[in-house]
Design an enzyme around this catalytic site. Structure first.
Site, PDB file in Angstrom:
ATOM      1  N   HIS A 170      -9.492   0.959   5.431  1.00  0.00           N
ATOM      2  CA  HIS A 170      -8.200   1.239   6.060  1.00  0.00           C
ATOM      3  C   HIS A 170      -8.424   2.236   7.200  1.00  0.00           C
ATOM      4  CE1 HIS A 170      -4.090   2.455   6.735  1.00  0.00           C
ATOM      5  NE2 HIS A 170      -3.708   1.388   6.039  1.00  0.00           N
ATOM      6  N   GLY A 186       3.017  -1.077   4.281  1.00  0.00           N
ATOM      7  CA  GLY A 186       3.047   0.353   3.977  1.00  0.00           C
ATOM      8  C   GLY A 186       4.462   0.798   3.655  1.00  0.00           C
ATOM      9  N   GLY A 187       5.120   1.394   4.642  1.00  0.00           N
ATOM     10  CA  GLY A 187       6.455   1.979   4.452  1.00  0.00           C
ATOM     11  C   GLY A 187       7.442   1.084   3.716  1.00  0.00           C
ATOM     12  N   GLU A 229      -5.001  -4.855  10.779  1.00  0.00           N
ATOM     13  CA  GLU A 229      -4.011  -3.791  10.921  1.00  0.00           C
ATOM     14  C   GLU A 229      -4.244  -3.058  12.241  1.00  0.00           C
ATOM     15  OE1 GLU A 229      -2.232  -2.686   6.788  1.00  0.00           O
ATOM     16  OE2 GLU A 229      -3.714  -1.212   7.410  1.00  0.00           O
ATOM     17  N   GLY A 283       2.827   2.398  10.849  1.00  0.00           N
ATOM     18  CA  GLY A 283       3.777   3.496  10.683  1.00  0.00           C
ATOM     19  C   GLY A 283       4.511   3.884  11.953  1.00  0.00           C
ATOM     20  N   GLU A 331      -6.793   4.697   8.154  1.00  0.00           N
ATOM     21  CA  GLU A 331      -6.572   6.097   7.774  1.00  0.00           C
ATOM     22  C   GLU A 331      -7.817   6.684   7.115  1.00  0.00           C
ATOM     23  OE1 GLU A 331      -2.939   5.405   5.610  1.00  0.00           O
ATOM     24  OE2 GLU A 331      -1.964   4.878   7.498  1.00  0.00           O
ATOM     25  N   ASN A 375       0.868  -1.179   0.000  1.00  0.00           N
ATOM     26  CA  ASN A 375       0.000   0.000   0.000  1.00  0.00           C
ATOM     27  C   ASN A 375       0.908   1.233   0.000  1.00  0.00           C
ATOM     28  OD1 ASN A 375      -1.786   2.052   0.499  1.00  0.00           O
ATOM     29  ND2 ASN A 375      -2.397   1.343   2.542  1.00  0.00           N
ATOM     30  N   TRP A 376       1.000   1.868  -1.148  1.00  0.00           N
ATOM     31  CA  TRP A 376       1.919   3.014  -1.275  1.00  0.00           C
ATOM     32  C   TRP A 376       1.382   4.248  -0.569  1.00  0.00           C
ATOM     33  CZ3 TRP A 376       4.116   3.221  -6.993  1.00  0.00           C
ATOM     34  CH2 TRP A 376       4.744   1.987  -7.280  1.00  0.00           C
ATOM     35  N   LYS A 377       0.102   4.233  -0.199  1.00  0.00           N
ATOM     36  CA  LYS A 377      -0.547   5.406   0.403  1.00  0.00           C
ATOM     37  C   LYS A 377      -0.319   6.617  -0.515  1.00  0.00           C
ATOM     38  CE  LYS A 377      -0.170   3.184   4.858  1.00  0.00           C
ATOM     39  NZ  LYS A 377      -0.037   3.276   6.310  1.00  0.00           N
ATOM     40  N   SER A 397       3.803  -1.956  10.439  1.00  0.00           N
ATOM     41  CA  SER A 397       5.255  -2.019  10.641  1.00  0.00           C
ATOM     42  C   SER A 397       5.847  -3.393  10.317  1.00  0.00           C
ATOM     43  CB  SER A 397       5.631  -1.584  12.065  1.00  0.00           C
ATOM     44  OG  SER A 397       5.259  -0.235  12.279  1.00  0.00           O
TER      45      SER A 397
HETATM   46  O1  LIG Z   1      -1.137   0.763   6.926  1.00  0.00           O
HETATM   47  C1  LIG Z   1      -0.382  -0.106   6.524  1.00  0.00           C
HETATM   48  C2  LIG Z   1      -0.645  -0.822   5.269  1.00  0.00           C
HETATM   49  O2  LIG Z   1      -1.922  -0.579   4.793  1.00  0.00           O
HETATM   50  C3  LIG Z   1       0.852  -0.442   7.274  1.00  0.00           C
HETATM   51  O3  LIG Z   1       1.717   0.631   7.184  1.00  0.00           O
HETATM   52  P1  LIG Z   1       3.234   0.457   7.685  1.00  0.00           P
HETATM   53  O4  LIG Z   1       3.736  -0.829   7.093  1.00  0.00           O
HETATM   54  O5  LIG Z   1       3.931   1.674   7.168  1.00  0.00           O
HETATM   55  O6  LIG Z   1       3.167   0.399   9.194  1.00  0.00           O
END
Ligand SMILES: O=C(CO)COP(=O)(O)O
Length: 254
Positions: A99, A238-239, A171, A177, A101, A9-11, A217
């Site tokens: 998600h 994510g990251g 999640e 993050g 977010e 997920n590149w966000k 993470s």
């Molecule tokens: O929200 C995430 C994937 O959708 C997880 O993010 P991180 O891997 O950056 O913690």
């Protein structure tokens, strides 16, 4: 059918050019280094890059394209929004819904998410439906109750046939993050609980067939341990999905 999936997920990150460079590195590394394992890789770039990034993915193999959101309506006067059908028409197969977010910053509630799920399924997309508790909820020892409610109110209204298409992602918000990954035991405990709830809402076969991903993470160091748990079928990253070497290492962790 239950699969092993690593989804990135590149966000809201990268430019088109950086995204293209990233995906070309990932594709090359994965093709060179990931042999034997059946893990599916889902890449979820921002909307404007979907079509271009999708064309960079080798067709018919382990790579698949996903989006990060969709609107609940098929089409119409909704300036700035993107429908599930549009996503499907540019080659997306998956869409992330629910998600944390989006729940937090865009006030997406269970009712809206139910509509988005229906829209995604009607367009032939496979939803990656996210659930997860806050730190406050975990510390109050309300995690299971909270996840149960998210599943019941957001997801379990689907028919058996619809539910067959769904991937669930656990999640925990406190792990997203933050560098604080859930331990593999914490992840396994909640994944097993989610599977149990699916068995109750549908049946044992549906529970056994559902892919449940962990996100929060996850990285090249902890992925192997997380993925070794019996109810952890992969990751929503994510990251670490923005770094070709790290993402490839995670894919290799199966
Ligand atoms: O929200 C995430 C994937 O959708 C997880 O993010 P991180 O891997 O950056 O913690």
């Amino acid at each position: 059918m239950r699969k092993n999936i690593v989804a990135g997920n590149w966000k809201m990150n990268t430019t088109l050019q950086d995204g293209q460079a990233l995906i070309s590195e990932i594709v090359n590394m994965v093709q060179d280094e990931v042999t034997g394992s059946q893990v599916e890789v889902v890449v979820c770039p921002p909307f404007p890059f979907l079509s271009v990034i999708g064309k960079q993915l080798p067709q018919g193999g382990r790579f698949h394209l996903g989006a990060q959101n969709c609107h609940q309506k098929e089409s119409g006067a909704f300036t700035g929004e993107v429908s599930a059908q549009m996503l499907q028409s540019v080659g997306a197969e998956y869409v992330i819904l629910g998600h944390s977010e989006r729940r937090q910053y865009f006030r997406e509630d269970d009712e809206l998410l139910s509509q988005k799920l229906k829209a995604a399924l009607a367009a032939g997309l496979k939803p990656i439906f996210c659930v997860g508790e806050s730190l406050e909820t975990r510390e109050a020892e309300d995690t299971f109750k909270f996840i149960e409610k998210q599943l019941k109110d957001g997801l379990f209204h689907l028919s058996n046939e619809e539910f067959d298409q769904v991937v669930v992602a656990y999640e925990p918000i406190w792990a997203i993050g933050t560098g604080k990954t859930a331990t593999s035991a914490q992840a396994q405990e909640v994944h097993a609980f989610i599977r149990e709830q699916i068995a109750r809402a549908y049946d044992a076969e549906a529970a056994d067939n559902t892919t449940i991903l962990y996100g929060g993470s996850a990285n090249a160091q902890n992925a192997r341990e997380l993925f070794s748990q019996p109810d952890v079928d992969g990751g929503l990253i994510g990251g670490a999905s923005l770094k070709s070497r790290d993402f490839t290492e995670i894919i290799k962790s199966f």
